[in-house]
Design an enzyme around this catalytic site. Sequence first.
Site, mmCIF file in Angstrom:
data_model
loop_
_atom_site.group_PDB
_atom_site.id
_atom_site.type_symbol
_atom_site.label_atom_id
_atom_site.label_comp_id
_atom_site.label_asym_id
_atom_site.label_seq_id
_atom_site.Cartn_x
_atom_site.Cartn_y
_atom_site.Cartn_z
ATOM 1 N N ARG A 154 -31.920 -7.509 -10.934
ATOM 2 C CA ARG A 154 -30.486 -7.446 -11.265
ATOM 3 C C ARG A 154 -29.731 -8.635 -10.654
ATOM 4 N NH1 ARG A 154 -32.565 -3.979 -13.831
ATOM 5 N NH2 ARG A 154 -31.655 -1.994 -14.479
ATOM 6 N N SER A 222 -26.109 2.361 -14.575
ATOM 7 C CA SER A 222 -26.337 2.565 -13.133
ATOM 8 C C SER A 222 -25.185 1.947 -12.353
ATOM 9 C CB SER A 222 -27.627 1.884 -12.695
ATOM 10 O OG SER A 222 -28.728 2.434 -13.363
ATOM 11 N N GLU A 318 -24.168 -1.971 -8.580
ATOM 12 C CA GLU A 318 -24.843 -2.720 -9.643
ATOM 13 C C GLU A 318 -23.786 -3.207 -10.625
ATOM 14 O OE1 GLU A 318 -27.297 -2.912 -13.452
ATOM 15 O OE2 GLU A 318 -25.415 -1.967 -13.001
HETATM 16 N N1 EPU Z 1 -34.828 10.403 -9.742
HETATM 17 C C1 EPU Z 1 -34.497 11.542 -9.059
HETATM 18 N N2 EPU Z 1 -33.556 12.349 -9.595
HETATM 19 C C2 EPU Z 1 -32.968 12.076 -10.785
HETATM 20 C C3 EPU Z 1 -33.308 10.922 -11.488
HETATM 21 C C4 EPU Z 1 -34.252 10.084 -10.938
HETATM 22 O O1 EPU Z 1 -35.015 11.826 -7.985
HETATM 23 O O2 EPU Z 1 -32.119 12.871 -11.205
HETATM 24 C C5 EPU Z 1 -35.836 9.519 -9.153
HETATM 25 C C6 EPU Z 1 -37.233 9.827 -9.677
HETATM 26 O O3 EPU Z 1 -38.144 9.661 -8.614
HETATM 27 C C7 EPU Z 1 -37.453 8.749 -10.707
HETATM 28 C C8 EPU Z 1 -36.707 7.589 -10.073
HETATM 29 O O4 EPU Z 1 -35.577 8.180 -9.462
HETATM 30 O O5 EPU Z 1 -38.802 8.473 -10.891
HETATM 31 C C9 EPU Z 1 -36.312 6.519 -11.035
HETATM 32 O O6 EPU Z 1 -35.479 7.077 -12.058
HETATM 33 P P1 EPU Z 1 -35.348 6.396 -13.476
HETATM 34 O O7 EPU Z 1 -36.684 6.117 -14.019
HETATM 35 O O8 EPU Z 1 -34.399 7.204 -14.283
HETATM 36 O O9 EPU Z 1 -34.744 4.959 -13.202
HETATM 37 P P2 EPU Z 1 -33.692 4.383 -12.136
HETATM 38 O O10 EPU Z 1 -34.451 3.633 -11.113
HETATM 39 O O11 EPU Z 1 -32.759 5.431 -11.656
HETATM 40 C C10 EPU Z 1 -33.530 2.111 -13.374
HETATM 41 C C11 EPU Z 1 -32.446 1.209 -13.875
HETATM 42 C C12 EPU Z 1 -31.917 1.725 -15.207
HETATM 43 C C13 EPU Z 1 -33.066 1.813 -16.189
HETATM 44 C C14 EPU Z 1 -34.129 2.768 -15.617
HETATM 45 C C15 EPU Z 1 -35.345 2.902 -16.488
HETATM 46 C C16 EPU Z 1 -31.423 0.288 -11.879
HETATM 47 C C17 EPU Z 1 -30.223 0.254 -10.981
HETATM 48 N N3 EPU Z 1 -31.369 1.136 -12.895
HETATM 49 O O12 EPU Z 1 -32.918 3.351 -13.080
HETATM 50 O O13 EPU Z 1 -31.009 0.758 -15.675
HETATM 51 O O14 EPU Z 1 -32.630 2.302 -17.446
HETATM 52 O O15 EPU Z 1 -34.545 2.243 -14.331
HETATM 53 O O16 EPU Z 1 -36.236 1.893 -16.236
HETATM 54 O O17 EPU Z 1 -32.369 -0.466 -11.669
HETATM 55 C C18 EPU Z 1 -28.728 0.109 -15.607
HETATM 56 O O18 EPU Z 1 -29.085 -0.882 -15.004
HETATM 57 O O19 EPU Z 1 -27.505 0.298 -15.894
HETATM 58 C C19 EPU Z 1 -29.708 1.108 -15.977
HETATM 59 C C20 EPU Z 1 -29.384 2.268 -16.559
#
Ligand code: EPU
Length: 330
Positions: A154, A222, A318
């Site tokens: 990012r 995010s 972010e």
């Molecule tokens: N998790 C929880 N509780 C929840 C949701 C997630 O504990 O309610 C934990 C789980 O362990 C899960 C982990 O968080 O495996 C990661 O969650 P997720 O795969 O939904 O992805 P994220 O890391 O929260 C990132 C990006 C998103 C992107 C997703 C999918 C960032 C800041 N965000 O989210 O990007 O869509 O991965 O790859 O890196 C954005 O940048 O606006 C965005 C939405």
Amino acid sequence: MENLKNAHTFSLNASCRSIKTVSTLADLPVNEILHQPYLFLGEGSNTVFVEDYAGFVYINALNGIEVTNNTTHVYLRVGAGENWHKLVSFCLKNGWFGMENLALIPGSVGACPIQNIGAYGLEVDKFIHSVEFISLESGEKAILNKADCLFGYRDSIFKKELMGKVLITHVNFEIPKDNVLETSYGELAALHNPTPLSIYSKVIEIRKNKLPDPNETGNAGSFFKNPIITHERFSLLQLKFPDMPYYVLDNGNVKVPAAWLLDVLKFKGRAFGGVQCHPKQPLVLVNTGRATGDEVLSFAKLIVHDVHEKFGIKLEPEVRLIGKDGLIEL
Ligand code: EPU
């Protein structure tokens, strides 16, 4: 004064001096810009106006897609104002594969290199060849090759040295014709015989199921970045929180999902005035319809405080938070 509610997807009531759309480079008043506070927006999907902004807002609507190719690659020169998801769909339709993992990410093509958008195991820099821009100080056109864009998680040079100093006009993509599909992310790894179309469809399904549609509920994706901590610090935390998910980076540092930290702290679904941590993905803050900028700031500060108190980790936004005089920090 003009209202910015429809110019950013978080849809707060905030105003600015005026909003102008830049559809051709001739519309770009370089000299005028230099002598006033200004801000460029694409589709406003990563910017939150938490106060009335005292400057001028320019919307980058430079369009057009030019395609060339050789035996090994397809090259696309894409105007910054093109819609990102439309570009992903256009590539898929033409048989140029790889960017499907990034389907349905809101926003414009010109914004994609700024924060190096990423999702489901892929970051856009994998396909970026170079970025074209105009220096707002000199009015000169320039181009930066991928290596000089300093892409990171990012992050890019456009968020650092070049922030506020350039207008991105085109992004040049280079897509290998023998591209290997990226299916490391859990729900994609589970696909049987994955194809570009099945990855595209799955990503759309996951996003529609988990993330709020900014056309229906104000949000900017995010709100915080996933924090990156040293391995030493992670090892200590792991003793206290053995269930903490993690991802080890190439340099040995560890990325921790902020969504998990918020989940543990019971932020999921929690509201503060008109702002809410989304019930399915707590990392996304939503505007339930009547949120104010003060509420966004107060809630975000509370989250940062509570995460720091519990885990000793400092969350960073972010999204780009804009106050009266421009970018503000939490
Ligand atoms: N998790 C929880 N509780 C929840 C949701 C997630 O504990 O309610 C934990 C789980 O362990 C899960 C982990 O968080 O495996 C990661 O969650 P997720 O795969 O939904 O992805 P994220 O890391 O929260 C990132 C990006 C998103 C992107 C997703 C999918 C960032 C800041 N965000 O989210 O990007 O869509 O991965 O790859 O890196 C954005 O940048 O606006 C965005 C939405």
